[in-house]
Write a protein that holds these residues in place. Structure first.
Motif, mmCIF file in Angstrom:
data_model
loop_
_atom_site.group_PDB
_atom_site.id
_atom_site.type_symbol
_atom_site.label_atom_id
_atom_site.label_comp_id
_atom_site.label_asym_id
_atom_site.label_seq_id
_atom_site.Cartn_x
_atom_site.Cartn_y
_atom_site.Cartn_z
ATOM 1 N N ASP A 87 45.533 68.673 45.134
ATOM 2 C CA ASP A 87 45.789 67.781 44.004
ATOM 3 C C ASP A 87 47.151 67.094 44.142
ATOM 4 O O ASP A 87 48.026 67.585 44.852
ATOM 5 N N ASP A 88 47.305 65.983 43.439
ATOM 6 C CA ASP A 88 48.563 65.235 43.402
ATOM 7 C C ASP A 88 49.049 64.942 44.811
ATOM 8 O O ASP A 88 50.256 64.981 45.102
ATOM 9 N N ASP A 119 47.326 61.140 44.255
ATOM 10 C CA ASP A 119 48.024 61.145 42.974
ATOM 11 C C ASP A 119 47.923 59.807 42.266
ATOM 12 O O ASP A 119 47.934 58.746 42.887
ATOM 13 N N GLU A 142 42.492 59.583 41.530
ATOM 14 C CA GLU A 142 42.554 59.843 40.087
ATOM 15 C C GLU A 142 43.331 58.728 39.404
ATOM 16 O O GLU A 142 44.053 57.969 40.055
HETATM 17 CA CA CA Z 1 46.286 65.185 39.880
#
Ligand code: CA
Ligand code: C2E
Ligand code: CA
Ligand code: CA
Length: 279
Positions: free
Chosen positions: A179-180, A202, A236
């Motif tokens: 993630d990110d 991200d 995202e």
């Molecule tokens: Ca994220």
């Protein structure tokens, strides 16, 4: 003890600001929140970039606080991390997400998956794999329908340890997402050895994608890297149609964002569009 009045003692020094008092109150309330059933999971849809179909949902925690209303994770997760409360809170999330996944699996769409975010403390906790295995068994969920999201920063803290944990999870068939991605400092050597399933770009890079700027260098690089490493790419924070079209053209596999669907309570998932117009 806190006692008000002329001759009373006060636990809080006058110099102690209200911010700190609020934090203490928050910790106290959070201890009780699980038992009092005040935690909620919201679900944000994740769509296939090419076909626009719902692939699954990311579970995002909320706290229905009796006085303060619906609290967002940034208000209470940092405190939960610091006090160790995150472990029981995280276990609640895993179980609740699996319970919901089972319901959807039987009643909505058997292909839907659910992604759960793991904090650093949770990821490095000794019993993690066991907790997850137990939750999957209890709710009779095929392992490949669960995705665990760990941030790039968490994954790169103790790379050898992360490789060990992700290898265990992969062996069980559980998917993992970094993630990110792009905000931490990945060692490419370690990244190559991480048996993850996807990279999640991200939001910061996605919001840079404006019609005029056209600066897609970083996203292009991340997509190329992911393809080299055989990882899927998720973007995202997709908020505009231009971003959706651009990200699809650049080769992102799946998309998430307010444009396509906001996080909603499980009961409202049926009202989400099952597919969106693709770019
Ligand atoms: Ca994220
Ligand atoms: P994250 O994992 O990066 O989740 C994405 C965040 O971006 C979510 O915020 C989501 O509501 C928001 N978001 C989604 N689409 C858009 C968009 O198009 N535009 C904008 N501006 N924002 C968008 P949220 O729900 O406030 O969660 C914040 C963070 O809290 C998450 O970031 C995650 O790190 C953490 N978190 C949330 N739920 C959990 C949980 O159950 N466990 C743990 N350990 N962490 C969680
Ligand atoms: Ca996430
Ligand atoms: Ca984030």
């Amino acid at each position: 003890t806190k006692k008000n009045g002329r001759n009373g003692y006060s636990f809080f020094q006058p110099s102690m600001n209200t911010l700190a008092q609020n934090q203490l109150q928050l910790i106290n309330d959070l201890w009780l929140a699980i038992a009092k059933n005040e935690l909620r999971l919201f679900y944000q849809p994740k769509y296939g970039a090419m076909d626009g179909q719902i692939l699954g949902f990311e579970a995002l925690i909320r706290w229905q606080h009796p006085q303060r209303g619906l609290l967002m994770p940034d208000v209470f997760l940092p405190v939960a991390e610091k006090t160790g409360l995150i472990v029981s809170l995280g276990n609640w999330v895993i179980n609740e997400a699996c319970r919901q996944l089972r319901v959807w699996h039987l009643e909505e769409d058997p292909r839907w998956s659910v992604a759960v975010n793991l904090s650093t403390v949770q990821f490095e906790q000794a019993g993690l794999v066991e907790t997850i295995t137990r939750a999957l068994a209890e709710h009779q969920i095929p392992a490949e329908l669960l995705t665990l999201e760990v941030t790039e920063t968490t994954a790169m803290r103790e790379p050898e340890e992360s490789i060990r944990i992700l290898t265990e999870l992969a062996a069980l068939g559980i998917k993992t997402s970094i993630d990110d991605f792009g905000t931490g400092y990945s060692s490419l050597l370690y990244l190559k050895r991480l048996p993850a399933s996807e990279l999640k770009i991200d939001r910061a890079f996605v919001s840079e994608l404006r019609p005029q700027s056209g600066d897609a260098t970083i996203i292009t690089a991340i997509v190329a890297l992911a393809q080299t490493l055989n990882l899927k790419v998720v973007a995202e924070g997709v908020e505009t149609q231009e971003q959706q079209a651009f990200l699809t053209r650049l080769g992102c596999d799946s998309l998430q964002g307010y444009l396509l669907g906001r996080p909603v309570p499980a009961g409202q998932v049926a009202q989400l569009r099952r597919s969106v117009v693709t770019g």
